[in-house]
Design a protein around this motif. Structure first.
Motif, PDB file in Angstrom:
ATOM      1  N   ASP A  41       0.851  -1.178   0.000  1.00  0.00           N
ATOM      2  CA  ASP A  41       0.000   0.000   0.000  1.00  0.00           C
ATOM      3  C   ASP A  41       0.893   1.236   0.000  1.00  0.00           C
ATOM      4  OD1 ASP A  41      -2.581  -1.219  -0.035  1.00  0.00           O
ATOM      5  OD2 ASP A  41      -2.172  -1.906   1.997  1.00  0.00           O
ATOM      6  N   LEU A  42       0.229   2.384  -0.148  1.00  0.00           N
ATOM      7  CA  LEU A  42       0.943   3.640  -0.269  1.00  0.00           C
ATOM      8  C   LEU A  42       0.813   4.418   1.035  1.00  0.00           C
ATOM      9  CD1 LEU A  42       2.377   5.307  -2.536  1.00  0.00           C
ATOM     10  CD2 LEU A  42       0.170   6.415  -2.918  1.00  0.00           C
ATOM     11  N   ALA A  43       1.946   4.902   1.565  1.00  0.00           N
ATOM     12  CA  ALA A  43       1.934   5.795   2.728  1.00  0.00           C
ATOM     13  C   ALA A  43       2.308   7.188   2.232  1.00  0.00           C
ATOM     14  CB  ALA A  43       2.932   5.320   3.783  1.00  0.00           C
ATOM     15  N   ASP A  75       8.278  11.226   8.722  1.00  0.00           N
ATOM     16  CA  ASP A  75       6.918  10.681   8.822  1.00  0.00           C
ATOM     17  C   ASP A  75       6.821   9.306   8.166  1.00  0.00           C
ATOM     18  OD1 ASP A  75       5.449  12.646  10.284  1.00  0.00           O
ATOM     19  OD2 ASP A  75       5.554  13.963   8.550  1.00  0.00           O
ATOM     20  N   LEU A  76       7.506   9.127   7.043  1.00  0.00           N
ATOM     21  CA  LEU A  76       7.548   7.787   6.435  1.00  0.00           C
ATOM     22  C   LEU A  76       8.247   6.810   7.376  1.00  0.00           C
ATOM     23  CD1 LEU A  76       8.404   8.225   2.619  1.00  0.00           C
ATOM     24  CD2 LEU A  76       6.170   7.820   3.675  1.00  0.00           C
ATOM     25  N   ALA A  78       8.371   6.893  10.583  1.00  0.00           N
ATOM     26  CA  ALA A  78       7.495   6.569  11.714  1.00  0.00           C
ATOM     27  C   ALA A  78       6.409   5.581  11.332  1.00  0.00           C
ATOM     28  CB  ALA A  78       6.868   7.847  12.255  1.00  0.00           C
ATOM     29  N   MET A  79       6.186   5.416  10.023  1.00  0.00           N
ATOM     30  CA  MET A  79       5.185   4.453   9.539  1.00  0.00           C
ATOM     31  C   MET A  79       5.857   3.141   9.139  1.00  0.00           C
ATOM     32  SD  MET A  79       2.079   5.692   9.396  1.00  0.00           S
ATOM     33  CE  MET A  79       0.538   4.785   9.319  1.00  0.00           C
ATOM     34  N   VAL A 138       4.466   0.353   1.939  1.00  0.00           N
ATOM     35  CA  VAL A 138       4.406  -0.374   3.202  1.00  0.00           C
ATOM     36  C   VAL A 138       3.328  -1.446   3.060  1.00  0.00           C
ATOM     37  CG1 VAL A 138       2.707   1.187   4.264  1.00  0.00           C
ATOM     38  CG2 VAL A 138       4.326  -0.026   5.722  1.00  0.00           C
ATOM     39  N   THR A 140       0.146  -3.160   4.674  1.00  0.00           N
ATOM     40  CA  THR A 140      -0.806  -2.663   5.670  1.00  0.00           C
ATOM     41  C   THR A 140      -0.620  -3.374   7.000  1.00  0.00           C
ATOM     42  OG1 THR A 140      -2.349  -2.027   3.972  1.00  0.00           O
ATOM     43  CG2 THR A 140      -3.254  -2.364   6.165  1.00  0.00           C
ATOM     44  N   ALA A 143       2.532  -1.780   8.749  1.00  0.00           N
ATOM     45  CA  ALA A 143       2.617  -0.340   9.006  1.00  0.00           C
ATOM     46  C   ALA A 143       2.625  -0.047  10.507  1.00  0.00           C
ATOM     47  CB  ALA A 143       1.449   0.376   8.338  1.00  0.00           C
ATOM     48  N   ARG A 145       1.479   2.073  13.131  1.00  0.00           N
ATOM     49  CA  ARG A 145       0.493   3.102  13.458  1.00  0.00           C
ATOM     50  C   ARG A 145       0.750   3.634  14.865  1.00  0.00           C
ATOM     51  NH1 ARG A 145      -4.994   1.216  10.512  1.00  0.00           N
ATOM     52  NH2 ARG A 145      -4.043   0.033   8.834  1.00  0.00           N
ATOM     53  N   ARG A 146       0.113   4.757  15.164  1.00  0.00           N
ATOM     54  CA  ARG A 146       0.253   5.321  16.508  1.00  0.00           C
ATOM     55  C   ARG A 146      -0.590   4.554  17.526  1.00  0.00           C
ATOM     56  NH1 ARG A 146      -0.285  11.883  15.478  1.00  0.00           N
ATOM     57  NH2 ARG A 146       1.587  12.072  14.189  1.00  0.00           N
ATOM     58  N   GLY A 147      -1.646   3.893  17.039  1.00  0.00           N
ATOM     59  CA  GLY A 147      -2.673   3.411  17.947  1.00  0.00           C
ATOM     60  C   GLY A 147      -2.551   1.964  18.369  1.00  0.00           C
ATOM     61  N   ALA A 205       4.289   3.538  16.838  1.00  0.00           N
ATOM     62  CA  ALA A 205       5.455   4.409  16.633  1.00  0.00           C
ATOM     63  C   ALA A 205       4.999   5.799  16.217  1.00  0.00           C
ATOM     64  CB  ALA A 205       6.394   3.838  15.571  1.00  0.00           C
ATOM     65  N   ILE A 206       5.852   6.787  16.499  1.00  0.00           N
ATOM     66  CA  ILE A 206       5.627   8.178  16.085  1.00  0.00           C
ATOM     67  C   ILE A 206       7.001   8.823  15.981  1.00  0.00           C
ATOM     68  CG2 ILE A 206       5.431   9.044  18.477  1.00  0.00           C
ATOM     69  CD1 ILE A 206       3.201  10.936  17.502  1.00  0.00           C
TER      70      ILE A 206
ATOM     71  N   ASP B  29      -2.565  10.128  11.693  1.00  0.00           N
ATOM     72  CA  ASP B  29      -1.358   9.379  12.020  1.00  0.00           C
ATOM     73  C   ASP B  29      -0.176  10.064  11.327  1.00  0.00           C
ATOM     74  OD1 ASP B  29       0.468   7.135  12.662  1.00  0.00           O
ATOM     75  OD2 ASP B  29      -1.384   6.047  13.044  1.00  0.00           O
ATOM     76  N   ASP B  30       1.012   9.460  11.366  1.00  0.00           N
ATOM     77  CA  ASP B  30       2.160  10.085  10.712  1.00  0.00           C
ATOM     78  C   ASP B  30       1.993  10.131   9.199  1.00  0.00           C
ATOM     79  OD1 ASP B  30       3.981  10.569  13.018  1.00  0.00           O
ATOM     80  OD2 ASP B  30       3.712   8.426  13.264  1.00  0.00           O
ATOM     81  N   ALA B  32      -0.947   8.873   5.850  1.00  0.00           N
ATOM     82  CA  ALA B  32      -2.161   8.175   5.425  1.00  0.00           C
ATOM     83  C   ALA B  32      -1.733   6.881   4.745  1.00  0.00           C
ATOM     84  CB  ALA B  32      -2.955   9.040   4.460  1.00  0.00           C
ATOM     85  N   LEU B  34      -2.977   4.118   1.860  1.00  0.00           N
ATOM     86  CA  LEU B  34      -3.876   4.146   0.710  1.00  0.00           C
ATOM     87  C   LEU B  34      -3.667   2.920  -0.160  1.00  0.00           C
ATOM     88  CD1 LEU B  34      -2.825   7.791  -0.099  1.00  0.00           C
ATOM     89  CD2 LEU B  34      -4.921   7.123   1.078  1.00  0.00           C
TER      90      LEU B  34
END
Lengths: 318, 318
Positions: A41-43, A75-76, A78-79, A138, A140, A143, A145-147, A205-206, B29-30, B32, B34
């Motif tokens: 997928d695309l981040a 940001d990439l 962190a993902m 990435v 899915t 990835a 995520r923060r959560g 992660a962040i 999040d850091d 999106a 997609l």
């Protein structure tokens, strides 16, 4: 801009980065055409830097080209994404070829490190500002995520904290910063390799852009947890450690601009994560853990504890 | 910006558009996350609008929200792509809630028409500017590139030309423009449906942002052709036709801001293209053809002919 200025910028844009096979059509048409590899997928992330807000008029253009891209790559990172493509919107007061050449040198050197191709953008005349969007690949499932953090997960941070904030403080107070601190502020290094490695281990992660307590607050809010920070464990350069020893913890806790990664790891994955991180040459430090109760507990080296909340970190700021 | 301002903008951003199933992770999040559907590639385009350059300080925020998105969607239209996602970087002098609400109303209404989801962006304080990136789906075989035109292909244009330029001229000369002309300038309609339909017929396409002769120059340069324009065939609203009848052809030839599509079609595909276009309710007009010799020949209604080149259109501008 006039045609010749436009051609000048087109020249710098179209030669800025190397060609990638997944760019089917780059700069020069109405759109770029891009192919995301099967199974990925695309981040994407977009950030702006504005003169007077994020940098001063006399900022070194090469460092600015580096930093504008670095904060987006962070940001990439962190993902946990692999960088691929970048777009660049530049608003410039004038078509200053020397400025543009140096800006693009800083931008292109960092792009080359990460095999990032510039695939489009826009240039306009106006007050200096830079908007960049980065695009990475990435899975899915992988990835970061923060959560995804859970109570009991261990908290780690990469690198060292607070040096960019100390550079800013020195510049404000003395007009200049020590060179090693200035480098942390002007040329942050996005932790792209570490982020990709962590996709197998981290629960959340962040990247640290706003400051440790603020960004930890974002991670906790998304994860539905609180956190406990052991301040004695924070990785600090000597100049920052000195300020903390004098009782001023603002630099590592609220300084911002570190662009290190903050991440949580389930306890059973910690040994394998550490082995992989060490094998790949990165530096991480355990600094606390996630807890069930909302809010952030700061455990000071002298045994004192204080409560904080994600919304309450502003009083730490300079 | 302060936390409350940030939360205000987050509120407007996160509620601006409807959710799409191909957005795995949206704002917050850091990055999106997609997913491009199997068999499709991604078309992206980025454009900035800057106060004082593209619009005046007192511009209607709702119209500005519409136009900033419309000029980007027009690039997707020119590629024949299906709109999917959008990012928005807003630099604002202050967190003016009324301005923001109206801007997002214009932006969101157009986004909803095209099932476009806002998936990220950035907000900073500074001189007003808007940078938008749109993302759409297209098959690589079907994408409408600028460079596919061949000598003999017929040239078509959608809609009518020159009304936005006439509105600008009236505003400069009289302080206000006739309402139907102002609408063409302030609320351009991106030809997304027509662009997608043309993927089966057109050999090359471009959207008209710089003016007919300039944009035709870009298409010819990419295609390695010249072109002949029959000025008597240009689709003109009465007020523009009047200026042309008086000998001033600048409005339709160099006015810009039309956001119509200019495209070439191989002669044998013209009947099927016209049938499809009419069936779908669009309006197109044949205005000339591509030729082997470089340069653009303008054939005036009185039989006079003049040569132009892609680089030579500047003398047409107001």
């Amino acid at each position: 801009m006039s045609l010749s200025e436009f051609q000048l910028i087109q020249h710098y844009f179209s030669t800025a980065t190397a060609a990638r096979p997944d760019v089917l059509l780059g700069i020069g048409d109405d759109c770029a055409l891009l192919r995301v590899p099967a199974g990925f997928d695309l981040a994407v992330s977009m950030d702006s830097l504005v003169e007077g807000r994020h940098f001063l008029r006399d900022a070194d253009p090469e460092a600015l080209g580096h930093k504008a891209l670095a904060v987006n790559l962070s940001d990439l990172a962190a993902m946990g994404a692999e960088p691929a493509w970048v777009t660049l919107a530049l608003t410039l007061p004038a078509a200053d070829e020397d400025w543009l050449r140096r800006f693009m040198a800083g931008f292109s050197a960092l792009a080359a490190e990460h095999r990032l191709q510039l695939i489009g953008g826009d240039t306009t005349r106006g007050p200096l500002s830079i908007t960049i969007q980065v695009h990475g690949f990435v899975t899915t499932a992988g990835a970061l995520r923060r959560g995804g953090g859970r109570p009991g997960d261990r908290l780690f941070v990469s690198g060292t904290l607070g040096e960019a904030a100390l550079a800013l403080r020195q510049r404000r107070e003395a007009g200049r910063a020590a060179p090693e601190l200035a480098a942390r502020m002007d040329r942050p290094i996005p932790q792209v390799g570490l982020g990709r490695l962590l996709t197998g281990f981290a629960s959340a992660a962040i990247d640290l852009s706003d400051g440790l307590v603020g960004d930890l607050g974002h991670l906790c809010e998304a994860s539905g947890t609180g956190a406990r920070l052991e301040l004695a464990s924070l990785p600090l350069a000597p100049a920052v450690a000195l300020a903390c020893a004098e009782g001023d913890w603002r630099l590592p806790l609220a300084g911002g601009d570190d662009y290190e990664l903050l991440f949580s790891v389930p306890t059973d994955k910690v040994p394998a994560m550490l082995a992989a991180v060490v094998a790949d040459g990165h530096r991480v430090q355990e600094i606390g853990c996630l807890v069930a109760t909302p809010g952030i507990t700061l455990a000071y080296p002298d045994g004192r504890e204080s409560e904080d909340t994600p919304d309450g970190f502003d009083h730490f700021r300079d």
